[in-house]
Design a protein around this motif. Structure first.
Motif, PDB file in Angstrom:
ATOM      1  N   MET A   1       0.613  -1.267   0.076  1.00 10.63           N
ATOM      2  CA  MET A   1       0.164   0.072   0.057  1.00 10.63           C
ATOM      3  C   MET A   1       0.740   1.401   0.099  1.00 10.63           C
ATOM      4  SD  MET A   1      -3.030   1.306   2.574  1.00 10.63           S
ATOM      5  CE  MET A   1      -3.729   0.024   3.335  1.00 10.63           C
ATOM      6  N   LEU A   2       1.832   1.142   0.824  1.00  5.97           N
ATOM      7  CA  LEU A   2       3.019   2.596   1.249  1.00  5.97           C
ATOM      8  C   LEU A   2       3.429   3.036  -0.603  1.00  5.97           C
ATOM      9  CD1 LEU A   2       4.417   4.687   2.243  1.00  5.97           C
ATOM     10  CD2 LEU A   2       5.968   3.219   2.906  1.00  5.97           C
ATOM     11  N   LYS A   3       3.521   2.327  -1.460  1.00  3.95           N
ATOM     12  CA  LYS A   3       4.258   2.462  -2.677  1.00  3.95           C
ATOM     13  C   LYS A   3       3.660   2.966  -3.690  1.00  3.95           C
ATOM     14  CE  LYS A   3       7.005  -0.821  -6.336  1.00  3.95           C
ATOM     15  NZ  LYS A   3       7.327  -1.910  -6.192  1.00  3.95           N
ATOM     16  N   GLN A   4       2.279   2.452  -3.522  1.00  2.00           N
ATOM     17  CA  GLN A   4       0.791   3.579  -4.431  1.00  2.00           C
ATOM     18  C   GLN A   4       0.742   4.170  -3.710  1.00  2.00           C
ATOM     19  OE1 GLN A   4      -0.250   2.120  -6.893  1.00  2.00           O
ATOM     20  NE2 GLN A   4      -0.416   0.040  -7.015  1.00  2.00           N
ATOM     21  N   VAL A   5       0.632   4.295  -2.438  1.00  5.16           N
ATOM     22  CA  VAL A   5       0.755   6.133  -1.819  1.00  5.16           C
ATOM     23  C   VAL A   5       1.168   6.882  -2.128  1.00  5.16           C
ATOM     24  CG1 VAL A   5       0.470   7.104   0.022  1.00  5.16           C
ATOM     25  CG2 VAL A   5      -0.857   5.043  -0.167  1.00  5.16           C
ATOM     26  N   ARG A   6       3.115   6.226  -2.069  1.00  3.30           N
ATOM     27  CA  ARG A   6       4.003   7.043  -2.656  1.00  3.30           C
ATOM     28  C   ARG A   6       4.330   7.182  -4.213  1.00  3.30           C
ATOM     29  NH1 ARG A   6       8.254   3.802   0.528  1.00  3.30           N
ATOM     30  NH2 ARG A   6       8.910   4.880   2.352  1.00  3.30           N
ATOM     31  N   ARG A   7       3.510   6.956  -4.957  1.00  5.44           N
ATOM     32  CA  ARG A   7       3.476   7.406  -6.619  1.00  5.44           C
ATOM     33  C   ARG A   7       2.653   7.496  -6.497  1.00  5.44           C
ATOM     34  NH1 ARG A   7      -0.188   6.352  -9.801  1.00  5.44           N
ATOM     35  NH2 ARG A   7      -1.426   4.128  -8.768  1.00  5.44           N
ATOM     36  N   ILE A   8       1.324   8.035  -5.345  1.00  4.60           N
ATOM     37  CA  ILE A   8      -0.094   9.523  -6.202  1.00  4.60           C
ATOM     38  C   ILE A   8       0.914  10.499  -5.526  1.00  4.60           C
ATOM     39  CG2 ILE A   8      -2.052   9.660  -5.296  1.00  4.60           C
ATOM     40  CD1 ILE A   8      -2.694   6.479  -5.272  1.00  4.60           C
ATOM     41  N   CYS A   9       1.466  10.370  -4.564  1.00  6.14           N
ATOM     42  CA  CYS A   9       1.633  11.476  -3.958  1.00  6.14           C
ATOM     43  C   CYS A   9       3.323  12.213  -4.450  1.00  6.14           C
ATOM     44  CB  CYS A   9       1.958  11.599  -2.563  1.00  6.14           C
ATOM     45  SG  CYS A   9       0.209  10.939  -1.084  1.00  6.14           S
ATOM     46  N   GLU A  10       4.395  11.888  -5.544  1.00  3.70           N
ATOM     47  CA  GLU A  10       5.288  12.131  -5.885  1.00  3.70           C
ATOM     48  C   GLU A  10       4.670  13.218  -7.079  1.00  3.70           C
ATOM     49  OE1 GLU A  10       6.853   8.866  -8.262  1.00  3.70           O
ATOM     50  OE2 GLU A  10       8.074   8.293  -5.969  1.00  3.70           O
ATOM     51  N   ALA A  11       3.406  13.434  -7.483  1.00  8.03           N
ATOM     52  CA  ALA A  11       2.939  13.497  -8.207  1.00  8.03           C
ATOM     53  C   ALA A  11       2.024  15.279  -7.970  1.00  8.03           C
ATOM     54  CB  ALA A  11       1.799  12.947  -8.975  1.00  8.03           C
ATOM     55  N   LEU A  12       2.173  15.568  -6.426  1.00  7.28           N
ATOM     56  CA  LEU A  12       1.676  16.654  -5.716  1.00  7.28           C
ATOM     57  C   LEU A  12       3.079  17.450  -5.324  1.00  7.28           C
ATOM     58  CD1 LEU A  12      -0.984  14.409  -3.733  1.00  7.28           C
ATOM     59  CD2 LEU A  12      -2.098  15.477  -5.646  1.00  7.28           C
ATOM     60  N   PRO A  13       2.496  18.648  -5.651  1.00  9.21           N
ATOM     61  CA  PRO A  13       4.098  19.307  -5.791  1.00  9.21           C
ATOM     62  C   PRO A  13       4.171  19.866  -3.852  1.00  9.21           C
ATOM     63  CG  PRO A  13       2.087  20.497  -7.028  1.00  9.21           C
ATOM     64  CD  PRO A  13       1.236  19.334  -6.542  1.00  9.21           C
ATOM     65  N   GLU A  14       5.110  19.665  -3.854  1.00  7.42           N
ATOM     66  CA  GLU A  14       5.765  20.094  -1.614  1.00  7.42           C
ATOM     67  C   GLU A  14       4.823  19.247  -1.128  1.00  7.42           C
ATOM     68  OE1 GLU A  14       5.634  24.031  -0.360  1.00  7.42           O
ATOM     69  OE2 GLU A  14       5.661  24.926  -3.030  1.00  7.42           O
ATOM     70  N   ALA A  15       4.167  17.712  -1.762  1.00  6.28           N
ATOM     71  CA  ALA A  15       4.058  17.037  -1.141  1.00  6.28           C
ATOM     72  C   ALA A  15       5.306  15.961  -0.481  1.00  6.28           C
ATOM     73  CB  ALA A  15       3.185  15.738  -1.728  1.00  6.28           C
ATOM     74  N   THR A  16       5.517  15.824   1.372  1.00  9.98           N
ATOM     75  CA  THR A  16       6.351  15.023   1.795  1.00  9.98           C
ATOM     76  C   THR A  16       6.235  14.368   2.846  1.00  9.98           C
ATOM     77  OG1 THR A  16       6.513  16.516   3.566  1.00  9.98           O
ATOM     78  CG2 THR A  16       7.999  17.065   1.638  1.00  9.98           C
ATOM     79  N   GLU A  17       7.328  13.040   2.987  1.00 18.58           N
ATOM     80  CA  GLU A  17       6.515  11.620   3.763  1.00 18.58           C
ATOM     81  C   GLU A  17       7.334  11.980   4.945  1.00 18.58           C
ATOM     82  OE1 GLU A  17       7.889   6.781   3.474  1.00 18.58           O
ATOM     83  OE2 GLU A  17       7.651   8.427   1.537  1.00 18.58           O
ATOM     84  N   PHE A  18       6.573  11.592   5.393  1.00 17.95           N
ATOM     85  CA  PHE A  18       6.659  11.855   7.145  1.00 17.95           C
ATOM     86  C   PHE A  18       7.261  10.887   8.286  1.00 17.95           C
ATOM     87  CE2 PHE A  18       5.555  13.000  11.584  1.00 17.95           C
ATOM     88  CZ  PHE A  18       7.362  13.545  12.150  1.00 17.95           C
ATOM     89  N   ILE A  19       8.355  10.266   9.009  1.00 18.16           N
ATOM     90  CA  ILE A  19       7.760   8.747   9.685  1.00 18.16           C
ATOM     91  C   ILE A  19       8.219   9.272  11.083  1.00 18.16           C
ATOM     92  CG2 ILE A  19       8.998   6.535  10.484  1.00 18.16           C
ATOM     93  CD1 ILE A  19       9.923   6.356   7.379  1.00 18.16           C
ATOM     94  N   ASP A  20       6.966   9.045  12.176  1.00 23.73           N
ATOM     95  CA  ASP A  20       6.641   9.335  12.961  1.00 23.73           C
ATOM     96  C   ASP A  20       6.874   8.404  14.164  1.00 23.73           C
ATOM     97  OD1 ASP A  20       4.995   7.370  14.576  1.00 23.73           O
ATOM     98  OD2 ASP A  20       3.226   8.316  14.068  1.00 23.73           O
ATOM     99  N   GLY A  21       7.207   8.579  15.505  1.00 23.20           N
ATOM    100  CA  GLY A  21       8.454   8.680  16.621  1.00 23.20           C
ATOM    101  C   GLY A  21       7.516   7.102  16.831  1.00 23.20           C
ATOM    102  N   HIS A  22       6.594   6.790  15.957  1.00 22.73           N
ATOM    103  CA  HIS A  22       6.347   5.305  16.221  1.00 22.73           C
ATOM    104  C   HIS A  22       6.287   4.573  15.290  1.00 22.73           C
ATOM    105  CE1 HIS A  22       4.139   5.966  19.729  1.00 22.73           C
ATOM    106  NE2 HIS A  22       3.142   7.054  19.458  1.00 22.73           N
ATOM    107  N   GLY A  23       6.569   4.536  13.582  1.00 21.23           N
ATOM    108  CA  GLY A  23       7.233   4.028  12.710  1.00 21.23           C
ATOM    109  C   GLY A  23       5.993   4.346  11.682  1.00 21.23           C
TER     110      GLY A  23
END
Length: 107
Positions: A1-23
């Motif tokens: 699922m994460l791979k698909q979401v990353r692909r979608i978000c790559e096309a969105l300007p200034e969208a960034t991925e963040f990993i919280d303290g719980h992973g």
């Protein structure tokens, strides 16, 4: 699922991925979260009207703690074309007006 979401978000300007303290992985635009992922699935920003429509389908649900604000949860997406549209809408709800305009003009 994460791979698909990353692909979608790559096309969105200034969208960034963040990993919280719980992973858990989240996606943000200008420090505003629009997608949160966990071991149980994914939650994304929406509005109460859209939420009411989507939770009629068995694979969507109202997540605890944030559901009252219109967020929607899904455990296993069945249609990634539909998810791309929903996640883009989530982004547009969180993005500043300049970025919303940029995305809408590109369509």
């Amino acid at each position: 699922m994460l791979k698909q979401v990353r692909r979608i978000c790559e096309a969105l300007p200034e969208a960034t991925e963040f990993i919280d303290g719980h992973g858990h992985t989240s996606f943000k635009v200008r420090e505003k979260t629009f997608i949160m992922m966990s071991d149980y699935g994914m939650n994304f920003k929406s509005d109460l009207e859209t939420q009411e429509i989507l939770i009629q389908e068995e694979h969507f649900y109202r997540p605890a703690y944030i559901g009252h604000r219109g967020w929607i949860g899904i455990r296993e997406p069945k249609d990634w074309a539909e998810m791309a549209t929903l996640l883009k809408e989530a982004y547009l709800r969180a993005a500043p007006k300049r970025l919303v305009k940029q995305v809408l003009e590109a369509e």
